[in-house]
Design an enzyme around this catalytic site. Structure first.
Site, mmCIF file in Angstrom:
data_model
loop_
_atom_site.group_PDB
_atom_site.id
_atom_site.type_symbol
_atom_site.label_atom_id
_atom_site.label_comp_id
_atom_site.label_asym_id
_atom_site.label_seq_id
_atom_site.Cartn_x
_atom_site.Cartn_y
_atom_site.Cartn_z
ATOM 1 C CG HIS A 276 -1.585 1.313 1.482
ATOM 2 N ND1 HIS A 276 -2.823 1.627 0.963
ATOM 3 C CD2 HIS A 276 -1.191 2.407 2.185
ATOM 4 C CE1 HIS A 276 -3.161 2.850 1.337
ATOM 5 N NE2 HIS A 276 -2.180 3.341 2.084
ATOM 6 C CD GLU A 277 2.112 3.475 3.782
ATOM 7 O OE1 GLU A 277 2.441 4.571 3.285
ATOM 8 O OE2 GLU A 277 1.081 3.333 4.472
#
Length: 422
Positions: A276-277
């Protein structure tokens, strides 16, 4: 005097309305269609956790929506009662050098604001400690407050001195000069600050779990992220919440995991969070967000310029400032920036929520394991005692991310997610 009492009455009515709104929000309420599924907190949180999360969220929401206009009122009171002008006069008596005068004035003003706001901040810290969200002692917390104050002074003193110098030398264009200076500062705080200033508050060291490190770097390679090291940071001394991030640009690119995340999540859940990051990095959300911030600050500086001079013309005597060049009017700038930031927050947060959803979609695509995402966000909610379905007013003004029930529900319906039995 009569006008002051009217504003006090309005503030009291506003505070009563906010209290009624938030205190009448039911705990753990979610749409009927999601009940019993993985997004339902009743399936992954205990009744006590749900109640504690609701209580903490309610206090947090009330403290924000009530303290924000109260802080505006404090700035106004500091001017109208003559505190700000007294700070300026004291600075003038102590030194004739304009930079030192600004330093003395700003030190006194910020100390006053810190002291006024400290009781609420301390209460919220102790509240989080009583619910197990932090293990940080009061002395350690106060040390971090002092560090933050020091860093703030080192940065603020020359900046405000330069701003007032620009107001003096270019009365009609100072806002443009101020904006021009803010651009490199914005870039610094976005891309360099996490590498330069963050270590003042926490210790960063290479990730100790070598197997997980190689898995994360392999994931970074799939995402074409130029990183050869993964760091862990000792955030557990301040909080028990979970987080990870990818920051920097080029040689300053840094992959960081909080040690709390390493302790609470399994490897597949950590890899999903990192995906996600990495989605933010790959999709250039930070870069685009920074560019949007620069455009927004251009508009903001112009509005502050117009309103700043209008307030001095209209209420100069009331705020006890000699004119726009008087440091005693600096709280006007702080007030305008705070009010305009509050007004812009719904748009900024809407953009942020779109970016967060885009990063969620990227994580599902990169990892192909939405079930890990479901488990990770369920644990995030239970460990952090998060409100999985905040009230609409809160999400509108404070919601930088989609709600947790929206995110978990999205993962549940993503390709590759396990289907519930029956």
């Amino acid at each position: 005097m009569r006008r002051g009492w009217i504003w006090i009455a309005i503030l009291i009515i506003y505070c009563g309305a906010m209290a009624y709104y938030f205190l009448h929000q039911p705990a753990g309420q979610i749409p009927a269609a999601l009940r019993g599924g993985p997004a339902d907190p009743a399936t992954f949180m205990t009744p006590e956790q749900i109640e504690n999360a609701h209580r903490l969220a309610t206090i947090g929401y009330l403290s924000y929506f009530i303290s924000t206009p109260v802080e505006w009122g404090i700035l106004i009171v500091l001017m109208t009662l003559g505190c700000s002008s007294w700070f300026r006069s004291l600075a003038e008596r102590l030194t004739g050098w304009s930079l030192l005068r600004m330093a003395v004035y700003l030190l006194l003003l910020q100390l006053a604001l810190y002291v006024i706001e400290l009781p609420l901040d301390y209460y919220l810290h102790e509240l989080n400690r009583s619910y197990g969200l932090t293990n940080q002692s009061a002395s350690s917390w106060l040390l971090d407050i002092a560090k933050g104050f020091g860093v703030n002074m080192i940065i603020s003193i020359p900046l405000y001195w330069l701003l007032y110098t620009a107001i003096k030398r270019s009365p009609r264009r100072w806002w443009l000069w101020g904006w021009a200076v803010s651009v490199p500062l914005t870039l610094f705080f976005t891309f360099i600050q996490p590498v330069v200033l963050a270590p003042i508050f926490n210790d960063f060291k290479p990730l100790q779990d070598q197997q997980l490190k190689q898995q994360i770097l392999q994931l970074a390679g799939q995402a074409n992220i130029p990183a050869d090291q993964v760091y862990q940071v000792d955030k557990s001394k301040q909080t028990n919440a979970l987080n990870a991030y990818v920051t920097g640009i080029g040689s300053t690119t840094r992959i960081v995991l909080w040690d709390t995340t390493l302790k609470k999540l399994n490897a597949d859940e950590i890899l999903f969070i990192m995906a996600h990051e990495m989605g933010h990095y790959v999709k250039h959300h930070v870069l685009w967000g920074t560019l949007w911030g620069i455009v927004e600050s251009f508009i903001g500086f112009w509005l502050v310029f117009r309103l700043f001079h209008w307030i001095h013309r209209r209420w100069g005597s009331a705020i006890r400032a000699r004119g726009p060049l008087d440091y005693a009017g600096l709280p006007v700038l702080l007030l305008l920036v705070s009010v305009l930031s509050f007004a812009a927050s719904p748009l900024d947060n809407a953009i942020s929520r779109m970016n967060e959803h885009s990063a969620d979609a990227y994580a599902v695509e990169l990892r192909g394991d939405p079930d890990a995402g479901i488990r990770a966000f369920q644990k995030l909610a239970s460990v952090s005692l998060s409100d999985v379905n905040p009230p609409a007013l809160t999400q509108f003004f404070l919601g930088t991310h989609p709600t947790l029930i929206q995110r978990i529900d999205y993962f549940q319906h993503s390709k590759g997610a396990s289907k519930p039995a029956g």
